[in-house]
Design an enzyme around this catalytic site. Structure first.
Site, PDB file in Angstrom:
ATOM      1  N   THR B 139       0.820  -1.215   0.000  1.00 54.39           N
ATOM      2  CA  THR B 139       0.000   0.000   0.000  1.00 54.39           C
ATOM      3  C   THR B 139       0.857   1.270   0.000  1.00 54.39           C
ATOM      4  O   THR B 139       1.858   1.346   0.691  1.00 54.39           O
ATOM      5  CB  THR B 139      -0.867   0.012   1.274  1.00 54.39           C
ATOM      6  N   GLU B 421      -7.114  -6.227   3.654  1.00 47.75           N
ATOM      7  CA  GLU B 421      -7.318  -7.439   2.846  1.00 47.75           C
ATOM      8  C   GLU B 421      -8.545  -7.311   1.937  1.00 47.75           C
ATOM      9  O   GLU B 421      -9.279  -8.272   1.727  1.00 47.75           O
ATOM     10  CB  GLU B 421      -7.460  -8.681   3.744  1.00 47.75           C
TER      11      GLU B 421
END
Lengths: 660, 660
Positions: B139, B421
Site C-alpha cells: 500500500t 485485505e
C-alpha cells in the site's frame, strides 16, 4: 489548492455563504461567530501540541491548562453571552473535552436552581472565583439511570446539626462524574436523605472532598480517577467513596425541600420544574449530533473529492472516489441527515424558548410533549450520528483509521452521547410512554394537539393489510405526500405497540410485564414518530428559504432524506400498505438519480458548515485538499520517530538473535 | 461466584462442555487447546502490565518483548503445528497485536511462494533465524486496493545488474505496512518493474531498509512510524520513501517472472495461483469476526446477568438487565449471529481444504466460486461483527466505555478488518461480479453448480409483484422453508441488479458506467447471497448435531438468526412477494417468543465459547460475575492515581485563583 477540490467548488449551483447564514441563524450571527473564532485563531496559546501524541496524564495536564487559560481569556475579551462563550470554548478546546466541564454544566447550574438565597450568597461567589471547583456526583458504580436505586445515604444528626454521608456498599461508590478524580475540590453529592428514621429520597448535598489549600482528599474520602476509557482521555472521570463524612446542615440545597435544625423534613412543592433543564440538555445533544455528523461528512466528502482510486473505465486515470455510486450512497444520505438534524436542533431550541416563555407565564401545557419528544430525538439523532460517523470513517479507507483524519477522535468523543443524559433505549421508551398515553386519549375521543395529533385523524386508517387492498396515492417526488406516509407509518407502529400491550394484558400479565413484553414494539414506534417529526421539520424549513438556488438544493436533500429513510425501512411501509412493491422499486431508482443530482454540490454543501481547518483539525478534511504532504509531515512528528532506533531493538531484538 | 450468575448456569438445558467440543471440532481439540492455553497461563512472563495503562511507546516496547519471548517459548515447548502456534500466540498476546505479525503472515509466506530454489536457500534461513525481520510493503499513501495504480518503481540497470527503487511522488510513499516503522530491517517492496524501457507491472523485491548491526536506516531510505491510530497502538505501521535505492538483481523474487542479467523480461505462466492464499486469509477474517463477536457477547451477556437496573414492577428489587426485552433483542440475535459465523468459518475452512486437494490434483473448477464467495463473506461477517461489537458495548451502559470492559479494545482491534485485505464494498462488488456472470450463464441455459445453482431454478420465479397475487406457503417455524425464502430473495436481488445493468446499457452507457450506476443494487445482491449462504450452512450444521439438548437450543438460535434477518430486511421479502404483511407481523411476535425461550440458556451459550478470563481480560465479562470489586481494584491502578495531587493543580489551578 488541490485542483480537484477547486473544480468541485466551481460546479456548485448556490451561494455557500448564504447557506452558512441559514445554518447560523442569520448573517449577523455568522459574522459574530467568525469574530470570536478569530480571537482564538490569533492567540499564540491556542497553538498546542496535538493531543494524539501525548500520554493520558499529559492530555489531562493540557486540558487543565486550557481550562485555566480560557477562564482568563474569556474575561479579558469580555465575552459574556452564554452562546458566545460556548462558541469560544468550542474553538479553543477543539475536538476535545474541557477539564472543568461539569463545574459549568452541572455544579454551578445546580447551585443556581436549588440554593436558597442565603446559600446562593455563600456558594456562587466561591464557585465563580474558582475557590471551589465542583462536579456533580450522581451515578454510582452499580446504579445509573434509575434514581430510586442509588444507595448513597445522607443521614441527619440533629445533635451536631450535620449530615453524615456514606457509600455503604461497593456498588454505591460514586463513579463516572467528570472532573471528580483529580480536579474538583467539591462534589454535588446526590444521596438518599434520612432524617428522623425516614428516607425522603434523593437530595443534593454540597460536599467538600479535597482541602482548599493542599488539594489533598479530606478525612473519610477516597477519591481518584476511574482509569482509561473509550475517548475522554483528558477527563478525570472519578470515583468517590464516602465513609462517615460529616457536612453542616446548610450544605443540603434547600430552595425547595428542607431539613429543619431539629430534623423535621419539609417536602418540595413539585418536581416538574426539572423538565425544562432536561429538555434544554437534550436539545444540546441533538445539536451535537448534527455537529459531529457535519464534521464527519466534511472530512469524508472533501477527501473523496481528492482521493483517486481504482478504475471505472479500463485504461483511464483513477477516478475521484466520490464518483463511485457506492461512495455517494454512503455519504450523501448522511449529508442530508446532517442538514435534517441541524434544522431539528434549531426547531427544538426555538420551541424550548417559546415554551419557556409560556412556563414563565404559568402555562405548563406544552411541556410534557416537548419533554417526551426531546427524549426520543436525543436517542434518534445520537444513534444515527454514532453510526454515521463510523460510515464516514470507513468511507475514507485506511487513512480513516489514522488519528490525523480526526475521525477516530470524533467518534470516541461523540459516542458517549448515546449513553449519558439518559441511555438511548430508555429515552425511546420514555417517548413511547407519551405516545401510548396519547393514543389511548385519542381512542377515548380526546382531541390531541401538537406533533401527536395524527393519532386522532389516522386512528381508524392504519391496519397491516395487503397492498392490493389499499389505494396508493403517494407521490414519491412530493415531500408533503412523504410527510403523510411517515405520519401514517408512525400511527401504525404506535397502534401495533398499543395492541401488543393489550394482548399481553389479555394473557393476564401485569401492566408492567405487558409493557416490558412490548418494549421492542414501543421502541420501534418511538423511532417512527421521531423520524416523522424530522422529515416534517425539514420539509417545513424549506418554506422559510427564499433563495431559489438554496431552496432547490435543500429540497433535493430533503427528498433524499425522506426517500432513503423509506428505502431503509421499506418493510414498515409495505406492511402498512402505504406503498406498493413497484413504488419501493421506483424509490430506489429515484435515490440513484438524486445521488447524481447532488454530486456537483457535495463539496459546497459541506463547505457551508464553515468549519475552520483549525477547528476540524483533520488532514483528510483540509479545505485546500492538500492531504498527502500534510499527512507525511504529521506522521514524522509521531513520538516513535523521536529516535531512529527504538530502545526495544537493543533490549529484545538484538539479544534474540544470539539466543537462537 | 456471584449468586445471579450461578443461578443462570443452573437453568441451562444442555451440556456446555459438549457444545464447546462442537465449536472446537471435537473433544480432542478442546483438550489440546486447553493444554496450550495452560502453558501460557502458568508462565510468569505472561503476567504483564495492562497495556491500557501504558503510553504508545511503552505498548510498542511491550509488544516487541512479547514477540521475542514467544519465539523462544514456542521453540522451548516444541509447538510446531501452525494451528497450535496460532492458539499459543492468541493466548499470549491477548486482545493485542504481535509486533512481528507481518514477518510471519506475509514476509515469510511470500518468500515460500515466490522464491526460486536458490533464493529460498539464501533468504529463508535468514528470515527464520530473525537475522532479517521483514514486512510487506504494498500500500502507498495514495493507493490502496487497486494494484495497477501503485507508483513505486524498480528500474533495472544492466550495467551494474541492479534494480533502482524509487518512490517518485509523495503519494507513492509506502504507507501502513505493520512493523515497517521501527521493527523491520527488510521490506518486501511491491513495485512496477521497468526493464529495457518497458513496464511489466507489479513485482516483489526484497529490499534491505535498515543496517543489520546498527538498525539505522540505509542510504536513500526514509522510514518511520505513521503515528497514532484507532487501535493497533502497539504496532509500528510505517512509511517508506525510496530514493534511488539499489539492490542486486537477485533480490527480485523469481520463481515465476524473471529478469535476465541483460535485462530481458520473462513472463510468469499464470496468476490464478494467488486465489488460494486470498481465500485462506479471508476465511481467517471470517473466523476473527466470529471470535470478536463471541468475546463481545460473552462480556455483554454475563454483565447483563449480574447488573441490576431500574424496575419492571414498581416497588420490587431492580431486575437483572437481561430480563428486559430490549436488552434481549440487542444481544440474543448477536449471539445467534456468533454461532452462525462460527459455523460458516468452519465451512469455509473445510471447503478450502477440500478444494486445495482438488487443486493439487490439477482441478481448479471450484476455486472461482469459493474465491468469489470468500470475498462477500469476509465483508458480510466483518461488517456485522463491527456493528455488533458496538451494540454489545453500548448494551453495557456506562461501564462499556471503560477500557476495563475490554470492549473498546475489541472494537478498535477488530474494525480494520472491514478495510484491510480488501475493502468491504469492493469485496461485495467482487462477489456481485461472479453472481451476475452466473446469472447470465443461467439465462443462457447453462447448468450452474454450487451455492449459485438457485439462479437456474429460480430464474423465472422472482418478480416484484403484489403479495396478493402470489401463493405464500412459507412456514415461519421451518428452517428449510426459511432457507428457501432467503434463496428466492437472493435470486430476486441478483436479477434486479442484472436488470439495472441492462437498463443502463440501453441508455447507451458503457459497460463500466452501467456497472457503476448499478453498484448499490449489486452490493445488495451480494449481501442477500451471503445471507442465504449463512442461513443455509447454519441449517445444514444442525443435521450434524446428535446431542438432542444441544440440537434443540441450536435450532432455536438458527431460527432466531433467520427470522431476525427477515425482520431486519422485511422490505425485500415483502417486495418480492415471498411473505405477506400478516406473516411479517407473525415473525415479530415469534421473535419475542424466541427471546424468552433463549433467556435461560443465554449465559451457558456464551460459557460454551470457553474464553479463559485471562484471555477475555474483561472485568465485566468475568466468569465469576464479581464485577464491581474488581473494577474498583483496576481503577486504583490508573496512572493518574500514582499521586494524590496531580501536578496540574500546582501549575494551573492554584495560580488561577490569584489571577482572578
Amino acid at each position: 489548492m488541490n485542483p480537484d477540490i477547486m473544480k468541485e467548488r466551481q460546479t456548485a449551483t448556490f451561494d455557500v455563504e448564504r447557506l452558512t447564514n441559514i445554518l447560523d441563524g442569520g448573517p449577523e450571527k455568522t459574522k459574530r461567530r467568525r469574530e470570536i473564532e478569530s480571537l482564538v485563531l490569533s492567540d499564540p496559546d491556542f497553538q498546542d501540541e496535538d493531543p494524539n501524541f501525548l500520554s493520558r496524564s499529559e492530555r489531562y495536564d493540557q486540558a487543565v491548562k486550557k481550562s485555566a487559560q480560557m477562564i482568563l481569556k474569556i474575561r479579558e475579551h469580555g465575552i459574556s453571552d452564554p452562546e458566545e462563550i460556548y462558541c469560544y470554548k468550542n474553538m479553543f478546546r477543539g475536538n476535545h473535552q474541557e477539564a472543568m466541564g461539569l463545574h459549568y454544566a452541572m455544579f454551578i447550574p445546580t447551585l443556581y436552581n436549588l440554593c436558597d438565597p442565603q446559600q446562593s450568597r455563600k456558594w456562587l461567589p466561591l464557585a465563580k472565583s474558582y475557590e471551589i471547583v465542583g462536579t456533580y456526583a450522581q451515578t454510582e458504580m452499580g446504579h445509573g439511570t434509575h434514581l430510586r436505586g442509588l444507595e448513597t445515604t445522607a443521614t441527619y444528626d440533629p445533635a451536631t446539626q450535620e449530615f453524615v454521608l456514606n457509600t455503604p456498599t461497593i456498588s454505591s461508590i460514586k463513579w463516572w462524574p467528570g472532573g471528580l478524580g483529580k480536579t474538583s475540590n467539591h462534589a454535588m453529592v446526590l444521596a438518599q436523605l434520612y432524617t428522623q428514621g425516614n428516607c425522603h429520597g434523593l437530595h443534593a448535598f454540597i460536599t467538600p472532598i479535597r482541602d482548599l489549600i493542599t488539594h489533598l482528599p479530606l478525612p473519610g474520602i477516597v477519591v481518584g480517577d476511574i482509569g482509561p476509557k473509550f475517548g475522554f482521555s483528558e477527563v478525570d472521570n472519578g470515583y468517590l467513596k464516602l465513609d462517615n463524612v460529616r457536612i453542616p446542615r446548610e450544605n443540603m440545597l434547600m430552595k425547595y425541600a428542607k431539613v429543619e435544625p431539629d430534623g423535621t423534613y419539609v417536602k418540595p412543592p413539585s418536581d416538574k420544574l426539572t423538565y425544562g433543564t432536561m429538555v434544554f440538555i437534550r436539545s444540546i445533544i441533538v445539536g451535537h449530533s448534527a455537529e459531529a455528523l457535519a464534521k464527519s461528512c466534511t472530512i469524508a466528502i472533501r477527501y473523496s473529492a481528492v482521493r483517486h482510486q481504482s478504475e471505472i473505465r479500463l485504461g483511464e486515470p483513477e477516478p475521484q472516489i466520490l464518483d463511485y455510486q457506492t461512495q455517494q450512497h454512503k455519504l450523501f444520505p448522511l449529508l442530508a441527515t446532517t442538514y435534517a438534524f441541524n434544522f431539528i436542533a434549531q426547531y427544538m431550541n426555538h420551541t424550548y424558548k417559546c415554551i419557556n416563555q409560556d412556563i414563565n407565564n404559568g402555562d405548563f401545557s406544552q411541556l410534557p410533549e416537548l419533554h417526551a419528544l426531546s427524549a426520543g430525538l436525543k436517542a434518534f439523532t445520537s444513534w444515527a450520528a454514532n453510526t454515521g460517523i463510523e460510515v464516514c470513517r470507513m468511507a475514507c479507507g485506511g487513512h480513516g483509521y489514522s488519528c490525523s483524519s480526526a475521525l477516530p477522535g470524533i467518534y470516541v468523543e461523540f459516542t458517549p452521547s448515546c449513553t449519558y443524559e439518559g441511555e438511548n433505549t430508555v429515552m425511546m421508551l420514555q417517548t413511547a410512554r407519551y405516545l401510548v398515553k396519547s393514543y389511548r386519549q385519542a381512542k377515548a375521543g380526546q382531541q390531541l394537539s401538537g406533533m401527536v395529533s395524527y393519532l386522532n385523524e389516522a386512528e381508524h386508517r392504519v391496519q397491516p393489510q395487503p397492498v392490493a387492498a389499499r389505494p396508493t396515492v403517494v407521490n414519491i417526488n412530493d415531500l408533503a405526500s412523504l410527510v403523510q406516509v411517515y405520519k401514517l407509518r408512525a400511527a401504525m407502529l404506535v397502534e401495533l405497540a398499543a395492541k401488543s400491550i393489550q394482548q399481553e394484558l389479555q394473557r393476564r400479565r401485569s401492566q408492567e410485564d405487558a409493557w416490558n413484553h412490548s418494549a421492542i414494539d414501543l421502541v420501534r414506534a418511538s423511532d417512527a414518530h421521531c423520524h416523522y417529526v424530522v422529515v416534517k421539520v425539514f420539509t417545513d424549513k424549506l418554506g422559510e428559504i427564499s433563495d431559489t438556488a438554496i431552496h432547490s438544493v435543500m429540497s433535493t436533500l430533503a427528498l433524499l432524506y425522506a426517500l432513503h429513510g423509506i428505502a431503509e425501512n421499506s418493510g414498515d411501509f409495505l406492511q402498512a400498505g402505504l406503498l406498493s412493491g413497484p413504488q419501493v422499486l421506483q424509490i430506489s431508482v429515484r435515490i440513484k438519480e438524486l445521488l447524481s443530482l447532488l454530486r456537483p454540490n457535495a463539496v459546497a454543501l459541506v463547505d457551508a458548515f464553515d468549519f475552520h481547518d483549525k477547528k476540524l483539525n483533520s488532514i483528510l478534511g483540509r479545505y485546500d485538499g492538500n492531504v498527502y504532504e500534510h499527512m507525511f509531515e504529521w506522521a514524522r512528528q509521531s513520538p516513535l520517530n523521536t529516535t531512529e532506533v527504538h530502545e526495544s531493538f537493543y533490549k529484545y531484538l538484538k539479544p534474540l538473535r544470539s539466543q537462537l
